[in-house]
Scaffold this motif. Structure first.
Motif, PDB file in Angstrom:
ATOM      1  N   PHE A   1      -3.405  10.106  24.197  1.00 13.89           N
ATOM      2  CA  PHE A   1      -2.511   9.111  23.599  1.00 13.89           C
ATOM      3  C   PHE A   1      -1.088   9.312  24.133  1.00 13.89           C
ATOM      4  O   PHE A   1      -0.646  10.430  24.357  1.00 13.89           O
ATOM      5  N   ARG A   2      -0.342   8.203  24.237  1.00 12.55           N
ATOM      6  CA  ARG A   2       1.076   8.281  24.632  1.00 12.55           C
ATOM      7  C   ARG A   2       1.990   8.026  23.440  1.00 12.55           C
ATOM      8  O   ARG A   2       3.148   8.400  23.458  1.00 12.55           O
ATOM      9  N   GLN A   3       1.488   7.344  22.427  1.00 14.22           N
ATOM     10  CA  GLN A   3       2.235   7.150  21.178  1.00 14.22           C
ATOM     11  C   GLN A   3       1.298   7.482  20.024  1.00 14.22           C
ATOM     12  O   GLN A   3       0.144   7.046  20.009  1.00 14.22           O
ATOM     13  N   PHE A   4       1.796   8.235  19.047  1.00 17.65           N
ATOM     14  CA  PHE A   4       0.919   8.627  17.941  1.00 17.65           C
ATOM     15  C   PHE A   4       1.759   9.178  16.790  1.00 17.65           C
ATOM     16  O   PHE A   4       2.958   9.442  16.926  1.00 17.65           O
ATOM     17  N   LEU A   5       1.093   9.332  15.644  1.00 21.46           N
ATOM     18  CA  LEU A   5       1.677   9.982  14.474  1.00 21.46           C
ATOM     19  C   LEU A   5       1.096  11.377  14.336  1.00 21.46           C
ATOM     20  O   LEU A   5      -0.112  11.557  14.434  1.00 21.46           O
ATOM     21  N   PHE A   6       1.974  12.353  14.102  1.00 27.09           N
ATOM     22  CA  PHE A   6       1.562  13.720  13.810  1.00 27.09           C
ATOM     23  C   PHE A   6       1.753  13.944  12.315  1.00 27.09           C
ATOM     24  O   PHE A   6       2.795  13.576  11.753  1.00 27.09           O
ATOM     25  N   GLU A   7       0.792  14.533  11.640  1.00 23.88           N
ATOM     26  CA  GLU A   7       0.979  14.944  10.246  1.00 23.88           C
ATOM     27  C   GLU A   7       1.517  16.367  10.226  1.00 23.88           C
ATOM     28  O   GLU A   7       0.920  17.281  10.802  1.00 23.88           O
ATOM     29  N   THR A   8       2.672  16.598   9.546  1.00 27.40           N
ATOM     30  CA  THR A   8       3.304  17.924   9.532  1.00 27.40           C
ATOM     31  C   THR A   8       2.833  18.799   8.383  1.00 27.40           C
ATOM     32  O   THR A   8       2.978  20.013   8.426  1.00 27.40           O
TER      33      THR A   8
ATOM     34  N   THR B   1       0.821  -1.207   0.000  1.00 25.07           N
ATOM     35  CA  THR B   1       0.000   0.000   0.000  1.00 25.07           C
ATOM     36  C   THR B   1       0.855   1.256   0.000  1.00 25.07           C
ATOM     37  O   THR B   1       2.004   1.248   0.382  1.00 25.07           O
ATOM     38  N   THR B   2       0.292   2.371  -0.459  1.00 22.25           N
ATOM     39  CA  THR B   2       0.969   3.664  -0.395  1.00 22.25           C
ATOM     40  C   THR B   2       0.258   4.605   0.565  1.00 22.25           C
ATOM     41  O   THR B   2       0.620   5.766   0.672  1.00 22.25           O
ATOM     42  N   ASN B   3      -0.783   4.118   1.239  1.00 18.33           N
ATOM     43  CA  ASN B   3      -1.508   4.944   2.199  1.00 18.33           C
ATOM     44  C   ASN B   3      -0.828   4.813   3.561  1.00 18.33           C
ATOM     45  O   ASN B   3      -0.929   3.799   4.223  1.00 18.33           O
ATOM     46  N   PHE B   4      -0.100   5.870   3.927  1.00 17.57           N
ATOM     47  CA  PHE B   4       0.739   5.791   5.133  1.00 17.57           C
ATOM     48  C   PHE B   4      -0.104   5.595   6.386  1.00 17.57           C
ATOM     49  O   PHE B   4       0.272   4.856   7.287  1.00 17.57           O
ATOM     50  N   LYS B   5      -1.267   6.251   6.453  1.00 19.44           N
ATOM     51  CA  LYS B   5      -2.110   6.113   7.650  1.00 19.44           C
ATOM     52  C   LYS B   5      -2.577   4.662   7.804  1.00 19.44           C
ATOM     53  O   LYS B   5      -2.593   4.107   8.901  1.00 19.44           O
TER      54      LYS B   5
ATOM     55  N   VAL C   1      -1.049   2.757  15.594  1.00 24.68           N
ATOM     56  CA  VAL C   1      -0.648   4.055  16.143  1.00 24.68           C
ATOM     57  C   VAL C   1      -1.706   5.097  15.812  1.00 24.68           C
ATOM     58  O   VAL C   1      -2.043   5.283  14.642  1.00 24.68           O
ATOM     59  N   PRO C   2      -2.262   5.789  16.800  1.00 22.41           N
ATOM     60  CA  PRO C   2      -3.237   6.854  16.515  1.00 22.41           C
ATOM     61  C   PRO C   2      -2.609   7.951  15.644  1.00 22.41           C
ATOM     62  O   PRO C   2      -1.398   8.178  15.674  1.00 22.41           O
ATOM     63  N   TYR C   3      -3.481   8.642  14.922  1.00 20.63           N
ATOM     64  CA  TYR C   3      -3.032   9.630  13.951  1.00 20.63           C
ATOM     65  C   TYR C   3      -3.655  10.996  14.275  1.00 20.63           C
ATOM     66  O   TYR C   3      -4.872  11.099  14.459  1.00 20.63           O
ATOM     67  N   LEU C   4      -2.808  12.046  14.374  1.00 21.62           N
ATOM     68  CA  LEU C   4      -3.276  13.399  14.656  1.00 21.62           C
ATOM     69  C   LEU C   4      -3.069  14.266  13.419  1.00 21.62           C
ATOM     70  O   LEU C   4      -1.988  14.264  12.825  1.00 21.62           O
ATOM     71  N   GLU C   5      -4.073  15.036  13.060  1.00 14.74           N
ATOM     72  CA  GLU C   5      -4.054  15.764  11.800  1.00 14.74           C
ATOM     73  C   GLU C   5      -3.151  16.990  11.836  1.00 14.74           C
ATOM     74  O   GLU C   5      -2.736  17.465  12.888  1.00 14.74           O
ATOM     75  N   ARG C   6      -2.912  17.514  10.629  1.00 13.15           N
ATOM     76  CA  ARG C   6      -1.986  18.622  10.429  1.00 13.15           C
ATOM     77  C   ARG C   6      -2.369  19.862  11.231  1.00 13.15           C
ATOM     78  O   ARG C   6      -1.500  20.554  11.759  1.00 13.15           O
TER      79      ARG C   6
END
Length: 607
Positions: free
Chosen positions: A118-125, A16-20, A29-34
């Motif tokens: 959340f204690r671990q997550f992805l941030f979109e820059t 896949t190319t969908n990173f989320k 991993v939870p995902y937080l928007e830009r």
């Protein structure tokens, strides 16, 4: 995947190319928007931007920079440092990744305010394009912050019109070997003579030392380190006064480590210059950052006098490769000299290179009051990618540095030999009262080897320690004297890059490293490319533009500064050597080496 601080965090992309989607499937991993990232950055800036209005801080992140400041109402603004106005005072330059403790403190409070637990997550820059870092993985429990890059680091070729490049090479050859015969006949023949003498000396001396002088020992024969005081530095300075026929000058030196510390202040000095700028560089590249600086100089040339000397061979060689993070849409001009002179009042001289001689000096003098000197050329890798070192110098020694620029400028004129001799006869260094601590200017030219002779003598006299960091390590005599120093109990430590930028030198460095390791010296491999050119011998510091090779010691024009000032030597230890020892890999056994390395060492001894 690019890790700025911590261990590598791998994502297996599979089909896949969908990173989320990948993040959820692989690690949950939870995902937080830009928009949340942008709000967080605003709060982060509020914590380190000075409360006083118009006090600016340059914030470096990835390969971008902003100068951030408050207006009189306290509102935070950010702009390109190249567009800084005179009412903004630059007081600091920092990298976002270095704000570790402050960043996590602000982040914890920010998430609490957003009711996020959340204690671990992805941030979109929100970063886009090649080499962007669109996501950051954050672990609040372990304080991990890892920027995830879309593409790998790699060297590429800068787009070229090969016909035009070939024409430049041909034109430069004619200028160096035909026009120089008439413009600088004395220099032309003397450089040929000294180059032949040096080549013969290096070949015979190198063979003699390599095959007859290095002792046959085993590990049990290596003596322990001596716990003794270093050499007498007052006596050492008297020796140098006698050896070079004059005393040094005085002044103050501020170390500027890496592009984040050097270029923001350098750009600020160019913006604030009131009368003149004199720039001398080996390479003025054609990449995006170099062109941005060129545009600034062109703009400023309408208000002040600006002279630029660049080495012809160095600038042509720089066209062979581009920095690994070069934006693919950058359109490089065909020639930097033409570009600098077009629609500007800049005075630009492209220096010739008869018989392989070059001007490797990197110095800039602002308003005859402040000088910058060290190892950095003008280009993207020096700004963003390589580890390197420059000095900001003030005090009477600036007169010496400017005097050397003026002599080189005179020599580059039409009928340069005659103009040079007339300049030397009619101009001298302005005498000034001592101000600061003693500083000595050391030079290399085709007829003088002050940098080499001083460091060779210091190696022979050292009693306690010798620390050296240099990317090009091929002088056999220096190598032999370092071995002798270690065998008399001196703590010899050398840092070389793990990823050098010249293949022959990389292969040659393996032989130099193995030789030092064999005799008990410590050799460190810096992770990446280190272009630092610095050394300390029992508290005597020597640093600048010179490498530990033949060209820098006896052929090119080079400039180093040297001082026995204890506070500066300690600063050099704490700001450069200590952190570089810690982040480098100590080699505990010889590196694999074959006949190609031995051949490279022979070739490198002539470079």
């Amino acid at each position: 995947i690019h890790t700025d601080w911590f261990r590598i965090f791998q994502f297996h992309l599979a089909e896949t190319t969908n990173f989320k989607d990948v993040a959820y499937k692989s690690n949950d991993v939870p995902y937080l928007e830009r928009v949340l990232w942008e709000r967080f950055v605003e709060g982060l800036y509020d914590g380190f931007v000075p409360k006083d209005p118009w006090k600016g801080v340059v914030v470096n992140y990835r390969d971008r920079e902003d100068i951030v400041y408050r207006d009189r109402k306290g509102t935070i603004h950010g702009k390109d440092p190249f567009q800084k106005t005179s009412d903004i005072t630059l007081i600091a330059s920092l990298r976002v990744e270095e704000l570790k403790l402050q960043l996590f403190t602000v982040l914890e409070a920010f998430l609490l305010g957003q009711d996020i637990h959340f204690r671990q997550f992805l941030f979109e820059t929100g970063e886009t394009g090649p080499y962007a870092r669109p996501f950051i993985y954050i672990d609040l429990d372990t304080h991990q912050l890892i920027f995830v890059s879309l593409e790998p680091y790699s060297f590429g070729s800068m787009p070229n019109n090969y016909l035009a490049v070939g024409g430049k090479v041909g034109t430069h050859y004619v200028r160096s070997y035909y026009l120089d015969f008439f413009n600088r006949p004395i220099t032309y023949f003397s450089r040929l003579l000294f180059f032949l003498i040096d080549t013969g000396w290096d070949t015979s001396r190198g063979a003699y030392i390599k095959f007859l002088r290095f002792p046959n020992i085993d590990n049990t024969s290596i003596p322990p380190l001596h716990k003794v005081p270093g050499m007498d530095l007052d006596e050492w300075e008297e020796y140098l006064d006698h050896r070079f026929g004059k005393k040094g000058s005085s002044g103050n030196i501020e170390l500027l480590v890496d592009g984040d510390q050097f270029f923001p202040y350098f750009v600020d000095s160019i913006l604030d210059a009131k009368q003149s700028i004199k720039m001398r560089t080996y390479i003025f590249d054609r990449d995006d950052y170099a062109i941005k600086l060129a545009d600034l100089l062109k703009r400023r040339s309408k208000d002040i006098d600006i002279k630029i000397m660049l080495d012809g061979l160095g600038s042509i060689m720089a066209q062979r490769k581009s920095a690994g993070t070069m934006p693919p849409d950058h359109k490089a001009p065909l020639g930097i000299t033409t570009y600098l002179m077009k629609k500007s009042n800049l005075e630009v001289r492209n220096l010739t290179n008869p018989w392989f001689t070059g001007d490797h000096t990197k110095s800039t003098i602002i308003d005859s009051k402040t000088a910058y000197l060290g190892g950095m050329n003008i280009g993207r890798e020096y700004r963003w990618e390589w580890h390197d070192l420059m000095m900001k110098i003030q005090g009477p020694v600036v007169n010496d540095i400017e005097h050397e620029f003026d002599k080189a400028w005179a020599h580059s004129s039409i009928l340069g030999d005659f103009v040079f001799f007339w300049h030397v006869l009619t101009n001298s260094v302005e005498e000034s009262l001592p101000n600061g601590y003693p500083i000595r200017v050391l030079k290399t030219s085709p007829v003088k080897s002050d940098i080499y002779k001083a460091q060779l003598a210091a190696t022979r006299r050292a009693k306690s320690y010798i620390y050296i960091e240099n990317a090009y390590f091929s002088d056999v005599t220096i190598l032999y004297e370092l071995v002798r120093a270690r065998l008399r109990g001196v703590d010899v430590r050398v840092i070389i890059p793990m990823e050098g930028n010249h293949g022959v030198m990389n292969d040659s460095n393996v032989i130099a490293a193995n030789t030092l390791i064999k005799y008990g010296a410590k050799v460190y491999a810096y992770p990446g490319m280190s272009h630092v050119k610095a050394a300390i011998y029992d508290g005597w510091a020597c640093l600048g533009s010179a490498n530990f090779d033949k060209f820098s010691f006896r052929v090119n024009r080079e400039m180093n500064l040297a001082t026995s000032e204890s506070s500066f030597a300690e600063e050099l230890k704490e700001d450069v050597f200590k952190p570089d020892f810690e982040r480098s890999l100590l080699l505990i056994k010889p590196l694999p080496a074959g006949w190609l390395n031995a051949f490279a060492f022979i070739v490198a001894s002539q470079l």
